[in-house]
Design an enzyme around this catalytic site. Structure first.
Site, PDB file in Angstrom:
ATOM      1  N   LYS A  22       0.830  -1.223   0.000  1.00  0.00           N
ATOM      2  CA  LYS A  22       0.000   0.000   0.000  1.00  0.00           C
ATOM      3  C   LYS A  22       0.855   1.259   0.000  1.00  0.00           C
ATOM      4  O   LYS A  22       0.659   2.158  -0.815  1.00  0.00           O
ATOM      5  CB  LYS A  22      -0.906  -0.004   1.249  1.00  0.00           C
ATOM      6  N   ASN A  23       1.819   1.327   0.937  1.00  0.00           N
ATOM      7  CA  ASN A  23       2.551   2.583   1.101  1.00  0.00           C
ATOM      8  C   ASN A  23       3.588   2.822  -0.001  1.00  0.00           C
ATOM      9  O   ASN A  23       4.192   3.887  -0.053  1.00  0.00           O
ATOM     10  CB  ASN A  23       3.189   2.655   2.489  1.00  0.00           C
ATOM     11  N   CYS A 116      -4.628  12.631  13.106  1.00  0.00           N
ATOM     12  CA  CYS A 116      -5.477  11.442  13.026  1.00  0.00           C
ATOM     13  C   CYS A 116      -5.352  10.731  14.358  1.00  0.00           C
ATOM     14  O   CYS A 116      -4.697  11.229  15.272  1.00  0.00           O
ATOM     15  CB  CYS A 116      -5.103  10.562  11.841  1.00  0.00           C
ATOM     16  N   ARG A 121       0.653  14.571  13.472  1.00  0.00           N
ATOM     17  CA  ARG A 121       1.159  14.365  12.121  1.00  0.00           C
ATOM     18  C   ARG A 121       1.235  15.645  11.269  1.00  0.00           C
ATOM     19  O   ARG A 121       0.550  15.784  10.254  1.00  0.00           O
ATOM     20  CB  ARG A 121       0.338  13.280  11.427  1.00  0.00           C
ATOM     21  N   ASP A 306       4.591   0.608  12.396  1.00  0.00           N
ATOM     22  CA  ASP A 306       3.422  -0.078  11.836  1.00  0.00           C
ATOM     23  C   ASP A 306       3.333  -1.550  12.261  1.00  0.00           C
ATOM     24  O   ASP A 306       2.369  -2.233  11.907  1.00  0.00           O
ATOM     25  CB  ASP A 306       3.432   0.019  10.296  1.00  0.00           C
ATOM     26  N   ARG A 399      -8.581  -0.406   4.884  1.00  0.00           N
ATOM     27  CA  ARG A 399      -7.715   0.598   4.253  1.00  0.00           C
ATOM     28  C   ARG A 399      -6.362   0.002   3.893  1.00  0.00           C
ATOM     29  O   ARG A 399      -5.694   0.499   2.991  1.00  0.00           O
ATOM     30  CB  ARG A 399      -7.485   1.774   5.226  1.00  0.00           C
TER      31      ARG A 399
HETATM   32  N1  EPU Z   1       6.730  14.633  10.994  1.00  0.00           N
HETATM   33  C1  EPU Z   1       6.791  15.972  11.296  1.00  0.00           C
HETATM   34  N2  EPU Z   1       6.679  16.876  10.256  1.00  0.00           N
HETATM   35  C2  EPU Z   1       6.482  16.490   8.972  1.00  0.00           C
HETATM   36  C3  EPU Z   1       6.406  15.118   8.685  1.00  0.00           C
HETATM   37  C4  EPU Z   1       6.539  14.203   9.717  1.00  0.00           C
HETATM   38  O1  EPU Z   1       6.951  16.363  12.457  1.00  0.00           O
HETATM   39  O2  EPU Z   1       6.373  17.356   8.096  1.00  0.00           O
HETATM   40  C5  EPU Z   1       6.880  13.639  12.079  1.00  0.00           C
HETATM   41  C6  EPU Z   1       5.609  12.821  12.319  1.00  0.00           C
HETATM   42  O3  EPU Z   1       4.700  13.497  13.159  1.00  0.00           O
HETATM   43  C7  EPU Z   1       6.180  11.560  12.929  1.00  0.00           C
HETATM   44  C8  EPU Z   1       7.514  11.387  12.196  1.00  0.00           C
HETATM   45  O4  EPU Z   1       7.822  12.672  11.659  1.00  0.00           O
HETATM   46  O5  EPU Z   1       6.453  11.755  14.284  1.00  0.00           O
HETATM   47  C9  EPU Z   1       7.521  10.383  11.074  1.00  0.00           C
HETATM   48  O6  EPU Z   1       6.342  10.528  10.282  1.00  0.00           O
HETATM   49  P1  EPU Z   1       6.349  10.260   8.727  1.00  0.00           P
HETATM   50  O7  EPU Z   1       6.209  11.552   8.000  1.00  0.00           O
HETATM   51  O8  EPU Z   1       7.475   9.389   8.341  1.00  0.00           O
HETATM   52  O9  EPU Z   1       4.981   9.469   8.534  1.00  0.00           O
HETATM   53  P2  EPU Z   1       4.064   9.517   7.248  1.00  0.00           P
HETATM   54  O10 EPU Z   1       4.894   9.721   6.049  1.00  0.00           O
HETATM   55  O11 EPU Z   1       2.915  10.428   7.493  1.00  0.00           O
HETATM   56  C10 EPU Z   1       4.243   6.969   6.698  1.00  0.00           C
HETATM   57  C11 EPU Z   1       3.293   5.826   6.492  1.00  0.00           C
HETATM   58  C12 EPU Z   1       2.708   5.431   7.837  1.00  0.00           C
HETATM   59  C13 EPU Z   1       3.852   5.040   8.769  1.00  0.00           C
HETATM   60  C14 EPU Z   1       4.855   6.188   8.890  1.00  0.00           C
HETATM   61  C15 EPU Z   1       6.080   5.850   9.704  1.00  0.00           C
HETATM   62  C16 EPU Z   1       2.490   6.197   4.229  1.00  0.00           C
HETATM   63  C17 EPU Z   1       1.371   6.559   3.341  1.00  0.00           C
HETATM   64  N3  EPU Z   1       2.255   6.230   5.560  1.00  0.00           N
HETATM   65  O12 EPU Z   1       3.476   8.035   7.232  1.00  0.00           O
HETATM   66  O13 EPU Z   1       1.873   4.310   7.602  1.00  0.00           O
HETATM   67  O14 EPU Z   1       3.347   4.735  10.041  1.00  0.00           O
HETATM   68  O15 EPU Z   1       5.300   6.575   7.557  1.00  0.00           O
HETATM   69  O16 EPU Z   1       6.732   4.755   9.185  1.00  0.00           O
HETATM   70  O17 EPU Z   1       3.569   5.850   3.775  1.00  0.00           O
HETATM   71  C18 EPU Z   1       0.085   2.843   7.994  1.00  0.00           C
HETATM   72  O18 EPU Z   1       0.320   2.310   6.889  1.00  0.00           O
HETATM   73  O19 EPU Z   1      -0.699   2.334   8.835  1.00  0.00           O
HETATM   74  C19 EPU Z   1       0.734   4.102   8.346  1.00  0.00           C
HETATM   75  C20 EPU Z   1       0.281   4.910   9.291  1.00  0.00           C
END
Ligand code: EPU
Length: 423
Positions: A22-23, A116, A121, A306, A399
């Protein structure tokens, strides 16, 4: 709303196939915005998030055919570069259209994703990256407005490794003028996979999957034909399910090399994990007690957030206390109160959970709160030796897991979906 009913206590035996990731599919679907013509994605899982992204791409002006495992996306130079709140609120990953839209169409209006269940996030790193490439960013009425005639390559140092943040800026940089260097990038396999696709499109991406990525932007990019990698989190989830229920399970197309941290914890607790051709074999004798092991989530290649909820359920079986620390998201213990209702003994203190294992779980009605928490409750249902479990609000599960109840039933579990129950 559908409910999944589980009658536990059955060992798992047999073979199932791991679906596409998915991701990895979500950013690659968004990358189709970077070119004209028709792109083809193969090995795409049949999931709600894929449908939502298809819908979003249609709203943006693309022709989309979603027929998993095949997805086709076609489009031309015209677009409506606005991602509305109604879609972004369903799926935060919709923010992945921001980079491609501003790079390709010179402007984008994308609803600001809210928090969420698992945390607040923020997307500040996505915005900072785009600004470094020359975009003007304005936030108003809950929307991100980004503009730039032509992005220019630059150096971006992320404050923390962010998966979708890295992906968004990689896609933007692929159409920017000149060279971009991204520092402190997320190293997840899904980022590496996006790099492969951008290279197929004609960009020159070097270092995806490491913490420094160089991207040589192009004036135009080509459409692509690409088969998505297997889902490492789905793989890990079924590994834990097999370990929890006991038995002997083969997972076909399992990306074991992307799961080293999970495999090493599984082995430490006493589960047998081995490779057999393109399959992974997981074996556990349910009469042999598991050892408690401590886990701390971390960006890849550390233990994935995850997989935290699912592993916590496994630790409910281990004799003794294990400590689980969540370092990525501030609110990712929502499964704990539900597991307690099934008889688990778990204390939490901020980001740390202590699981006092070795007590039997009993079936109960439980509420899914987010995607991975839902999977953990299904696994808890498998190992509950008494009573039946009903997992409510399974739309969270849908999802991210393709036909989970059917795949588990294929392995001999007593899992069924009951359609349209009050949630
Ligand atoms: N963060 C910030 N600022 C930003 C972006 C991130 O502070 O601009 C922080 C977040 O709050 C968090 C950390 O950085 O504490 C890491 O978050 P990240 O941005 O890596 O998460 P994401 O890209 O929103 C993806 C996956 C998630 C998975 C996380 C961590 C996708 C679509 N989603 O989310 O997947 O948990 O990386 O590995 O790739 C899931 O599939 O159930 C899921 C939640």
């Amino acid at each position: 709303m559908d409910v999944i009913r589980i009658r536990g206590g059955k060992q798992l035996q047999g073979k199932i196939r791991v679906s596409g990731a998915k991701n990895a599919a979500l950013p690659i679907l968004c990358a189709t915005l970077l070119s004209d013509g028709e792109s083809i994605l193969r090995n795409v899982p049949a999931l709600k998030d894929i449908e939502t992204t298809g819908e979003l791409l249609r709203v943006l002006g693309r022709n989309v055919m979603v027929d998993p495992p095949l997805v086709r996306v076609a489009g031309g130079p015209e677009a409506n570069p606005e991602a509305p709140y109604e879609l972004v609120k369903q799926m935060r990953a919709s923010v992945l259209v921001l980079g491609p839209l501003v790079a390709r169409y010179g402007r984008a209006k994308v609803s600001l994703p809210g928090g969420c269940q698992i945390g607040s996030r923020p997307v500040d790193q996505h915005l900072k990256g785009l600004e470094a490439l020359g975009a003007t960013i304005r936030l108003s009425n809950g929307y991100i407005h980004a503009e730039c005639k032509r992005l220019r390559g630059a150096e971006v140092v992320f404050d923390m490794p962010t998966v979708t943040g890295t992906e968004n800026i990689m896609m933007a940089a692929a159409l920017a003028k000149g060279r971009t260097t991204l520092v402190n990038c997320a190293r997840e396999p899904e980022v590496e996979e996006l790099g492969r696709v951008l290279n197929k499109m004609g960009a020159r991406v070097d270092g995806a999957g490491t913490d420094v990525i160089h991207i040589e932007g192009r004036d135009e990019l080509d459409p692509f034909d690409h088969a998505i990698i297997s889902d490492r989190i789905e793989t890990g989830t079924y590994m834990v399910a097999a370990a929890a229920a006991g038995g002997d399970v083969l997972l076909e197309n399992a990306p074991l090399e992307d799961l080293e941290a999970v495999v090493s914890k599984l082995r430490a607790t006493g589960v047998e994990v081995g490779r057999e051709g393109d399959c992974v074999r997981i074996r556990r004798d349910p009469d042999r007690p598991l050892r408690p092991v401590d886990v701390m989530t971390a960006p890849h290649p550390g233990f994935p957030t995850d997989m935290q909820a699912q592993f916590m359920v496994l630790m409910c079986l281990a004799r003794g206390t294990s400590r689980i620390v969540e370092t990525i998201f501030e609110n990712r213990f929502m499964h704990v109160p539900e597991l307690r209702r099934m008889g688990a003994e778990i204390d939490t203190d901020g980001h740390t959970a202590h699981v006092h294992g070795g007590r039997p779980l009993s079936g109960a009605k439980v509420m899914a709160t987010d995607l991975r928490a839902s999977a953990s409750l299904v696994i808890a249902g498998l190992l509950a030796t008494e009573g039946e479990t009903e997992v409510l609000r399974v739309y969270h599960l849908d999802r991210g897991y393709e036909y989970m109840e059917r795949k588990l039933a294929q392995l001999g579990a007593d899992t069924v979906r009951i359609k349209g129950q009050p949630g």
